[in-house]
Every structure is written in C-alpha cells, then in structure tokens.
Scaffold this active site. Structure first.
Site, mmCIF file in Angstrom:
data_model
loop_
_atom_site.group_PDB
_atom_site.id
_atom_site.type_symbol
_atom_site.label_atom_id
_atom_site.label_comp_id
_atom_site.label_asym_id
_atom_site.label_seq_id
_atom_site.Cartn_x
_atom_site.Cartn_y
_atom_site.Cartn_z
ATOM 1 N N ASP A 113 0.884 -1.229 -0.137
ATOM 2 C CA ASP A 113 0.060 0.013 0.061
ATOM 3 C C ASP A 113 0.754 1.273 -0.103
ATOM 4 O O ASP A 113 1.624 1.539 0.772
ATOM 5 C CB ASP A 113 -0.885 -0.168 1.327
ATOM 6 C CG ASP A 113 -1.858 1.111 1.428
ATOM 7 O OD1 ASP A 113 -2.041 1.842 0.714
ATOM 8 O OD2 ASP A 113 -2.373 1.486 2.505
ATOM 9 N N ASP A 300 -2.218 5.494 -5.206
ATOM 10 C CA ASP A 300 -2.366 4.781 -3.973
ATOM 11 C C ASP A 300 -2.655 3.473 -4.511
ATOM 12 O O ASP A 300 -3.856 3.360 -4.900
ATOM 13 C CB ASP A 300 -3.135 5.407 -3.234
ATOM 14 C CG ASP A 300 -3.772 4.785 -2.079
ATOM 15 O OD1 ASP A 300 -3.106 3.709 -1.754
ATOM 16 O OD2 ASP A 300 -4.625 5.086 -0.989
#
Length: 519
Positions: A113, A300
């Site tokens: 992430d 992201d």
C-alpha cells in the site's frame, strides 16, 4: 503511541478471479518470480451475490482504506539488481502478495500500500477478534530473530481500526531479508472489515512522515541495509481478465516488459503520501473546468477505484449514465437559486464567492466543496433557516462548478438548467458503488487526467468494472466521491483503476512519481 487517520472512498467489484500460489523460482537475473494461476468462477456463484450486504460493504471499505535526474532508474532494460514480488489479483479490486516474518519464516499475504507506511499482521495474541481466526497469525515464540518492543499502536481508518503492539523481526520480501524490522502485531480487528478480506495484513510503502509510532518503513530499511541499490520501486497491475498473472511489484528498478514508451514524471509535493499536482480533468476531451487551476492527487495502490470531488464525480456519472441517488438538497438549491447562480456567472461574479453572496455559505468559498451531500433531507417544518443554509452550501458550490462547465461549452441557459437538474439525480451513492448499463459501454466517453502536462486517457472498459459475462453481467463505475477542503484538497486518489492502465514508478531518490502506458 502514534495515530494515523485516513479516510478514502469505498471500492467496487470487478471480474471475479481467484488467484492462488503455485510455485516459486529464482530467475537467472537474481530476482524471485512467483508464478500465479487463476481460477475463474461461475458468475452465478460469486461473491457479488452478496453485493450490497454489510459484509461486502465492509470488504470494499477495507480495501480502500487500507487505502531531474533519472540516474536512479538506470537502464530501463536492466532489472538485474531488482527484487520482484508477484502480486495476486482478486476481483480486479485487490492486489496482494506474499511476505514472511521471522526465522523460520511465517508466511502472510499483504496489500502493498503506497497510501500508508506501516507493516502490520495479525498477532498470535489476538484472541477476541473473529478476523484473526480466519487469517495467518504471527507467533513470536516460534522465531529465533524476534525482539520485543512492547510499544502500543493503533491505526484508525474510516470504517474501523486495528490496534496492537510493536515488535521487531526479520522480514522476507521476495528473496530479500530485512533485519530488525519494526512492525505491528495486531491484537484487535473489530467488525467484519478485515474478516472478509483476502489479505492478512498491510505493508505500507508511503513516507515515514505518516508512519504510526514513527516506525521506519520496510522500504526505508531495504535501502539502509543495502538490499536495494536503486531507491525506486514500480507497480504493474495486470487488468487482463484472461491472464494468469496478477501483477508485479519491482523493488530497485522497473521491468521494461510492463510499459510502453517513456514515463512522465511529476515531483512529490508533500511527503507522506505519494502526492503530486494534477491538472485538468476531461470528459470526452472537453474540459470540466474543475481542476483548471490545479488539484492535488495521490497515487495509491491500496485504493481500488478513482476517488475525486463529488461535484466532478457527479458530472462523470451523468456522462457515463451511472445510476446514483437523488439529492433533494441539490434539487432544492437548483430550483431556488439555479437561475441566480447562472445570472451571477454571466455577470462575471467571482465563482468562489457566489454561494456566500446569495447566503448559502458562511465562508467566501475558500473552504472548498463541503463534504457529505445527503440524499435524504428532513421535511419537518421545524428546521431552522440557518440549518437550511448550511445544508445548501455544498450543493450550491457544486452547481457553480457545473454551470461554469456548461457555459464554457456555450450551452444555452435552458440546457444548462436541465443539465444541473439531471446531475442532482445522479449524485454518487453514499455506499460508493454506481451501476452502469454494460450494453452502453461502447457509447461511454473517455475520461482523461492531465499530469505533468500530458493527458492520460481512460477508456470505458478501463474505468468500468465488469462482473460476470452475458446476461448475468453487472457493471460498476470505477469512480467514487471524496471531498477534502483546502489546503489538502481538492484531492484525487488515483487507485488501481488508474494504475492498472498506467505503469507507475515511485522514485524515492528523486521524490517523483512516473506514469507510462502499461504493456
């Protein structure tokens, strides 16, 4: 104990794929490649049968909240010094890979992430959270390289939180072993959010500035311990439903097989997330006018969809025919003040001050589009006029944006009023998902983003997530709403829908992000 709050939009589902690990092999170039196989399930027997259920909403929420000098990149054709981690692709909404913790190694699947910076996995001391019983758990007593920290930790997300304590151990990523890595042993994962997730934990690749407890991220220690020569990593997310590969995360370089042409680089404007400046957003090649003076964006990998300001998502919803919710607040503002807003814009009034001039906003527009348009309003006559004004502020600000966009296209006043009334019926759903008609895909427009002066297009088949085939197929918009006021907003989160179309390079050494067409 540090705390890090991060609220992002919820994600939707795509092609139902179940990927599983089949074999590992070390290639001749010194990298580790893990082969993946894919089992395509019958769409009539898919997770999507629970679409809209509490469990599925929790699942979608968990995904998203767990949401110069190019010498560092070296020769694009040289990935010999890189460490490669293969990624699994679940529902085109969740990309995860395998790591190991401890000696001997204990295996876990994690989301890699770029929107967070900590590593956490369930702890063997997690006794009272149901989620822990359905995922791998770290047992410190079984590792000879474990070191105690004991410092408490908690990470708060929009849909819940995880908490536990810090520990140190060796972390294996690909064929690299990171020594004495600080990570969080999670002892509490309340609710269904993580219960239905396919991953065990999270490995953050953001900057240390947003790391809970100021823990040194895994990526930082890879560089500090000399495990990676070039301070860069790159993502290739495979969106091909016919392919058995889920994707690849390359530490220390790029794989030239996974992109075409040259990358367009933009500098990181704020350390923490991988944040950069973004220009205009286009629908069918026409300016929306919203980001003409600039917006911020984040690349992201932990967010499945594309999240952006409600005003602009509503415009995209209308353009692609996405279903939404009827906002009575929006319709009330348009009915009562739509013509006034139009007249003021024609009179060259300052757009950001119009809503305060007509008494719907307390501020003069410097706070940006307000959060939380509600689809249901209180019809009781006891509601005060001040409350009504507060409720009308966000719809007013959005109406200004919509009317500006139509005026720029030289639309007639009648068409403009009809347009903004229609948009009020296509406001993004509070639950995040907006359905579209699969048969209309060929008629939907291209949606484009301007980054570094270059236009990056997304075709309908790239921003619409399709579940199933034929008469049972369901299509979901890849766009969802997220409103943040200045100075942090307006903000776009470019998640896997965008990163699947464009190979993404995170150049830590030069603090820049690069995008190129994925191959």
């Amino acid at each position: 104990m540090g705390e890090h709050s991060r609220t992002v939009a919820v994600c939707s589902l795509s092609v139902l794929l179940l990927l599983f690990l089949s074999a590992s092999s070390e290639s001749n170039d010194g990298t580790l490649r893990v082969s993946l196989k894919k089992l395509k399930l019958d769409p009539n027997h898919r997770l999507a049968t629970r679409f809209g259920s509490k469990q599925e909403k929790a699942f979608r929420s968990s995904l998203n909240e767990f949401r110069s000098n190019n010498n560092y990149l070296g020769d694009a054709g040289d990935a010999g010094d890189a460490d490669i981690v293969a990624l699994k692709n679940y529902l085109d909404a969740q990309y995860y890979g395998e790591i190991a913790i401890g000696t001997p190694p204990q295996k876990f699947t994690v989301i890699f992430d770029t929107g967070s910076s900590n590593l956490w996995v369930p702890s063997g001391k997690c006794y009272f959270s149901l989620s822990c019983f359905f995922h791998a758990k770290y047992k410190s007593s079984r590792s000879s390289t474990y070191k105690k920290s004991g410092k408490r930790a908690a990470i708060h997300y929009g849909s819940g939180s995880v908490s536990g304590f810090f520990s140190y151990d060796a972390i294996t990523v690909g064929d690299l072993i990171v020594k004495d890595q600080e990570f969080i042993e999670v002892t509490s994962e309340p609710g269904l959010t993580f219960l239905v997730a396919k991953f065990d934990g999270l490995l953050g690749l953001g900057f240390q500035e947003i790391s809970v407890g100021n823990a040194t991220p895994v990526w930082y220690n890879m560089l500090k311990q000399g495990l990676i020569k070039k301070p860069v990593f790159s993502f290739w997310l495979n969106r091909d439903p016919k392919s058995e590969e889920g994707g690849e995360l390359v530490f220390g370089g790029v794989d030239p097989k996974h992109f075409k042409g040259e990358h367009t680089y933009v500098p990181v404007t704020q350390r923490g997330y991988w944040q950069f400046d973004m220009g205009e957003v286009l629908i069918a090649g026409k300016s929306t006018g919203y980001c003409g003076s600039g917006c911020s964006a984040i690349a992201d990998s932990g967010t499945s969809l594309l999240a952006g300001p409600t005003a602009l998502i509503a415009m995209i919803n209308k353009a692609i025919g996405a279903s939404g919710v009827v906002s009575q607040q929006c319709k009330t503002v348009v009915d009562q003040y739509g013509q006034t807003i139009l007249d003021l814009l024609l009179a060259k009034a300052q757009p950001k001050k119009i809503c305060s001039q007509i008494g719907l906003c307390t501020f003069d527009g410097t706070h940006g589009v307000s959060m939380g348009i509600e689809s249901v309003v209180d019809n009781e006559n006891t509601k005060s006029s001040s409350a009504l004004r507060d409720a009308g502020c966000a719809p007013c600000e959005m109406a200004v944006v919509w009317i500006q966009s139509q005026l720029a296209q030289n639309m007639t006043q009648k068409r403009i009023v009809n347009y903004i009334n229609d948009i009020c019926e296509r406001m993004p759903s509070p639950n995040g998902e907006s359905a579209v008609d699969c048969s209309q895909l060929p008629k939907m427009p291209t949606v484009s983003f301007t980054i570094g002066g270059k236009v990056f297009d997304l075709a309908p088949e790239e921003y619409v997530l399709k579940i199933g085939e034929g008469s049972v197929a369901q299509c979901i918009s890849g766009f969802t709403a997220l409103d943040l006021p200045p100075p942090r907003g307006p903000l776009w989160i470019l998640g896997d829908v965008f990163m699947g179309r464009y190979h993404t390079v995170f150049d830590f050494g030069n603090e820049q992000v690069g995008f190129a067409e994925a191959a």
